[in-house]
Design an enzyme around this catalytic site. Structure first.
Site, PDB file in Angstrom:
ATOM      1  N   LYS A  94      -8.328 -11.522  -8.277  1.00  0.00           N
ATOM      2  CA  LYS A  94      -9.448 -11.489  -7.343  1.00  0.00           C
ATOM      3  C   LYS A  94     -10.485 -10.451  -7.782  1.00  0.00           C
ATOM      4  O   LYS A  94     -10.098  -9.390  -8.285  1.00  0.00           O
ATOM      5  CB  LYS A  94      -8.905 -11.069  -5.967  1.00  0.00           C
ATOM      6  CG  LYS A  94      -9.114 -12.114  -4.870  1.00  0.00           C
ATOM      7  CD  LYS A  94      -8.552 -11.647  -3.551  1.00  0.00           C
ATOM      8  CE  LYS A  94      -9.624 -11.714  -2.487  1.00  0.00           C
ATOM      9  NZ  LYS A  94      -9.116 -11.696  -1.124  1.00  0.00           N
TER      10      LYS A  94
ATOM     11  N   LYS B  20       0.818  -1.215   0.000  1.00  0.00           N
ATOM     12  CA  LYS B  20       0.000   0.000   0.000  1.00  0.00           C
ATOM     13  C   LYS B  20       0.844   1.252   0.000  1.00  0.00           C
ATOM     14  O   LYS B  20       0.458   2.267  -0.579  1.00  0.00           O
ATOM     15  CB  LYS B  20      -0.934   0.022   1.217  1.00  0.00           C
ATOM     16  CG  LYS B  20      -2.123  -0.909   1.086  1.00  0.00           C
ATOM     17  CD  LYS B  20      -3.235  -0.485   2.033  1.00  0.00           C
ATOM     18  CE  LYS B  20      -4.415  -1.426   1.951  1.00  0.00           C
ATOM     19  NZ  LYS B  20      -5.451  -1.085   2.946  1.00  0.00           N
TER      20      LYS B  20
ATOM     21  N   LYS C 264     -13.020  -4.206  -5.762  1.00  0.00           N
ATOM     22  CA  LYS C 264     -13.746  -2.948  -5.912  1.00  0.00           C
ATOM     23  C   LYS C 264     -12.927  -1.937  -6.700  1.00  0.00           C
ATOM     24  O   LYS C 264     -13.466  -0.973  -7.215  1.00  0.00           O
ATOM     25  CB  LYS C 264     -14.107  -2.368  -4.545  1.00  0.00           C
ATOM     26  CG  LYS C 264     -12.892  -1.941  -3.733  1.00  0.00           C
ATOM     27  CD  LYS C 264     -13.321  -1.093  -2.556  1.00  0.00           C
ATOM     28  CE  LYS C 264     -12.183  -0.321  -1.928  1.00  0.00           C
ATOM     29  NZ  LYS C 264     -10.994  -1.018  -1.561  1.00  0.00           N
TER      30      LYS C 264
END
Ligand code: TRP
Length: 342
Positions: free
Chosen positions: A201, A118, A204
């Site tokens: 995967k 991140k 969103k």
């Protein structure tokens, strides 16, 4: 409070970051409901304090938190049986996190792969909160003395850290106060992949909306996305083995199996031999029959935000009956002077 025997208690959390999708439903929410149906105490949390480790638009964050709560309830979590909370409304999470910031070591945190992913190349510019994220997550779990935590594979390292923090706290203060939490890792069968690329995967943040089924999609959108989902030219095999190296085909069959609450082999015993042109409408009908009531209930709740806010307020009250005594005892162990009644 007995400090050596811990009654089973399930805790898990999801970030309110918008766009709940099929992966959240089959991979997390549906499993949360399964735990609720067993005879254990279940606590589920919208982790807004984790969300702000990267900047969030305030109005969108508030909206996403309420929408996540609506999604929890619409998916089958019952606020009378599970404790549903928004993290910031139960202040003991953040209070215990501070203690854990003083237990966890810099070196442990530096090894966290989610932080590295991140923070990216510019780690110097990441927030201190993003670095401390796993200590807050440990606090979320341990402020309830939770024993079981259902999560995705990507959270395994954070749960190992949670155990390390509990063990170091217990060791440093010579107590047996925090339990060794068991991770309950999501199986491959509940990992929902992108409808456009079976190796990724469902997410969103995928720029293609066609890659995912959102929990707020209506029947038409769901049917259309399934019709357009990527497959390969072959039909359905008659057993699970025949799905090896066919990630898109496998994903659709697994989604069917999860909705039908059957094994992949059971599904294929029945539907093996069909072409995807025949299978997709069956999958679309099944998905719509399961998801349409959920999206309808979500929009009903979103039109009744007072109801959501009351549920969260009540959830926080119930949660604090557990967390306040555990924080008090933690402060006592650490050496804080207790408040007196005046
Ligand atoms: N980090 C988790 C995720 O991104 C969310 C989370 C926060 C969580 N606190 C938790 C999950 C405690 C389980 C238990 O998915």
């Amino acid at each position: 409070m007995s400090e050596t025997s811990f009654t089973p208690r399930v805790f898990s959390g999801i970030q309110p970051s918008g766009n709940l999708h099929l992966g959240n439903y089959l991979g997390a929410l549906k499993r949360f409901v399964d735990w609720q149906e067993k005879d254990v105490e279940t606590i589920y949390c919208m982790v807004d304090l984790h969300a702000i480790t990267v900047w969030q638009d305030p109005a969108k964050l508030r909206h996403a938190t309420r929408e996540l709560c609506a999604g929890f309830i619409a998916a089958g979590l019952d606020p009378a049986r599970s404790i549903l909370i928004n993290q910031s409304q139960v202040p003991e999470h953040a209070q215990l996190a501070w203690i854990f910031n003083c237990v966890a070591r810099m070196g442990w945190m530096q090894r966290m792969t989610q932080f590295k992913d991140k923070a990216g190349k510019n780690a110097q510019n990441a927030s201190l909160g993003l670095f401390a994220y796993p200590a807050l997550m440990a606090a979320d779990i341990l402020i309830y003395h939770a024993t079981h935590v259902p999560v995705g594979e990507d959270q395994k390292q954070h749960l190992e850290l949670t155990r390390d923090i509990a063990a170091k706290f217990n060791h440093d203060y010579g107590v047996d106060f925090f339990p060794m939490t068991e991770p309950v890792i999501e199986g491959a069968a509940t990992r929902v992949m992108s409808l456009r690329d079976g190796s990724k995967k469902m997410s969103k943040s995928d720029p293609s909306d066609a890659s995912r089924i959102n929990m707020t999609d209506d029947a038409d959108a769901i049917a259309k996305k399934i019709r357009k989902a990527k497959t390969d030219p072959e039909g359905l095999p008659s057993e699970a083995k025949g799905l090896e190296d066919r990630p898109e085909a496998r994903n659709l069959v697994e989604i069917y199996a999860a909705f039908a609450e059957q094994s992949v082999d059971q599904v294929l015993a029945e539907l093996g031999g069909k072409q995807f042109s025949e299978f997709k409408p069956l999958l679309a009908d099944l998905a719509v029959s399961k998801l349409a009531p959920i999206s309808a209930e979500m929009s009903r709740l979103m039109d009744n935000q007072d109801e959501i806010d009351r549920i969260l307020t009540r959830g926080a009250e119930r949660a604090r009956a557990i967390t306040a005594p555990i924080l008090r005892r933690t402060y006592d162990i650490v050496g804080m002077v207790p408040p007196v009644q005046v």
